[in-house]
Structures are given as structure tokens and as C-alpha cells.
Scaffold this active site. Structure first.
Site, PDB file in Angstrom:
ATOM      1  N   ASP A  22       0.849  -1.183   0.000  1.00 47.95           N
ATOM      2  CA  ASP A  22       0.000   0.000   0.000  1.00 47.95           C
ATOM      3  C   ASP A  22       0.892   1.244   0.000  1.00 47.95           C
ATOM      4  O   ASP A  22       2.117   1.128  -0.086  1.00 47.95           O
ATOM      5  CB  ASP A  22      -0.970  -0.034   1.187  1.00 47.95           C
ATOM      6  CG  ASP A  22      -0.274  -0.029   2.545  1.00 47.95           C
ATOM      7  OD1 ASP A  22       0.935   0.301   2.630  1.00 47.95           O
ATOM      8  OD2 ASP A  22      -0.944  -0.357   3.538  1.00 47.95           O
ATOM      9  N   HIS A  23       0.298   2.405   0.145  1.00 45.93           N
ATOM     10  CA  HIS A  23       1.071   3.653   0.103  1.00 45.93           C
ATOM     11  C   HIS A  23       2.075   3.760   1.253  1.00 45.93           C
ATOM     12  O   HIS A  23       3.026   4.516   1.159  1.00 45.93           O
ATOM     13  CB  HIS A  23       0.127   4.862   0.099  1.00 45.93           C
ATOM     14  CG  HIS A  23      -0.653   5.000   1.361  1.00 45.93           C
ATOM     15  ND1 HIS A  23      -1.822   4.308   1.574  1.00 45.93           N
ATOM     16  CD2 HIS A  23      -0.426   5.717   2.478  1.00 45.93           C
ATOM     17  CE1 HIS A  23      -2.292   4.604   2.772  1.00 45.93           C
ATOM     18  NE2 HIS A  23      -1.474   5.453   3.340  1.00 45.93           N
TER      19      HIS A  23
END
Length: 150
Positions: A22-23
Site C-alpha cells: 500500500d502507500h
């Protein structure tokens, strides 16, 4: 039946790449699903029944149930060993237990997946109650596990 104590399991090794995260650089939950499927497909092939051959017979193994318990975050760049064991059939269900291990000893996540064997019938699917002999043999090899323990 729970995780076999002998640890004769099918092994898949992967490195967490940017597309798996994810980020925040933590392995995204959807990546776990892809690796679980890859581990099952590779185990089937190693047991003598490539998934393509199964499909050529008009058979599929869809997921009926899935549960993942996360114990520790897995980050970008980490090496992960996925230890998987096929479990004895429960009625029409084919259960698997898989563990995502870091450094071979730290449990990051544990997954339980239940599959069912189905035959394609036109646009629909029909549960298969009696397995073809080649599938029975491959399932036994899956249950026996590979020659080496992990």
C-alpha cells in the site's frame, strides 16, 4: 485436522515488491490472496496435476471460504516463505492451511482456505462428488507433502 507437526509443507518463496504494498510500504491484503492461489497452483503442479490439465478436464477449484489472520506487518523488500499444507477432505470441501513466514521463523499471517471441485456445465458449475482417479492420486500426493520438510 490442524497444521501437521511434521511441517511437510509446500513452499513458495517471494519478495515483497512495490506492487504488493500500500502507500505506506506494507504488504496489501490483496497480495496475500494472489500468493495463496499461486502456492496452491504450484503445489498441484508439483503433485503431478498442473492446473491447466485440471481445466482441460472441465474442472475448477473455486474458493468457498477464506480467512486470513494477520500477526505481523510485512514490508516492502522483505522475503516471505509461504508454507502451505493441504488438509484431508471434509465432505466436498478441500481445506488448506498456509502460513506466511518471515526469516523462516516469524509468523506474519495464517490463512485457511476451503475449495470445492466443480465441473463446468455450459455457463454453470456442478459440484463433483466422485473425483477422477488422476485427481484422487494428486490429492493424496498433496496431503503427503513434498519430500522435504520446511
Amino acid at each position: 485436522m490442524e497444521w501437521q507437526k511434521v511441517h511437510r509443507c509446500w513452499l513458495l518463496r517471494r519478495r515483497v515488491l512495490p506492487q504488493h504494498t500500500d502507500h505506506g510500504g506494507v504488504m496489501w491484503h490483496g497480495a496475500y490472496l494472489a500468493w495463496l492461489e499461486e502456492a496452491r497452483v504450484e503445489a498441484l503442479a508439483a503433485a503431478g496435476l498442473p492446473y491447466a490439465a485440471l481445466s482441460a478436464l472441465g474442472l475448477e477449484l473455486p474458493v468457498l471460504a477464506l480467512r486470513i489472520d494477520y500477526h505481523q506487518a510485512v514490508g516492502h523488500g522483505e522475503l516471505v516463505e509461504l508454507h502451505s499444507q493441504a488438509q484431508p477432505r471434509r465432505g466436498l470441501r478441500l481445506p488448506w492451511i498456509s502460513r506466511f513466514m518471515l526469516s523462516g521463523e516469524r509468523l506474519a499471517a495464517e490463512a485457511r482456505v476451503e475449495l470445492a471441485l466443480v465441473r463446468r456445465q455450459g455457463a454453470g458449475l456442478q459440484l463433483v462428488r466422485r473425483y477422477p482417479p488422476e485427481l484422487e492420486q494428486a490429492l493424496q500426493r498433496l496431503l503427503d507433502g513434498p519430500d522435504k520438510a520446511c
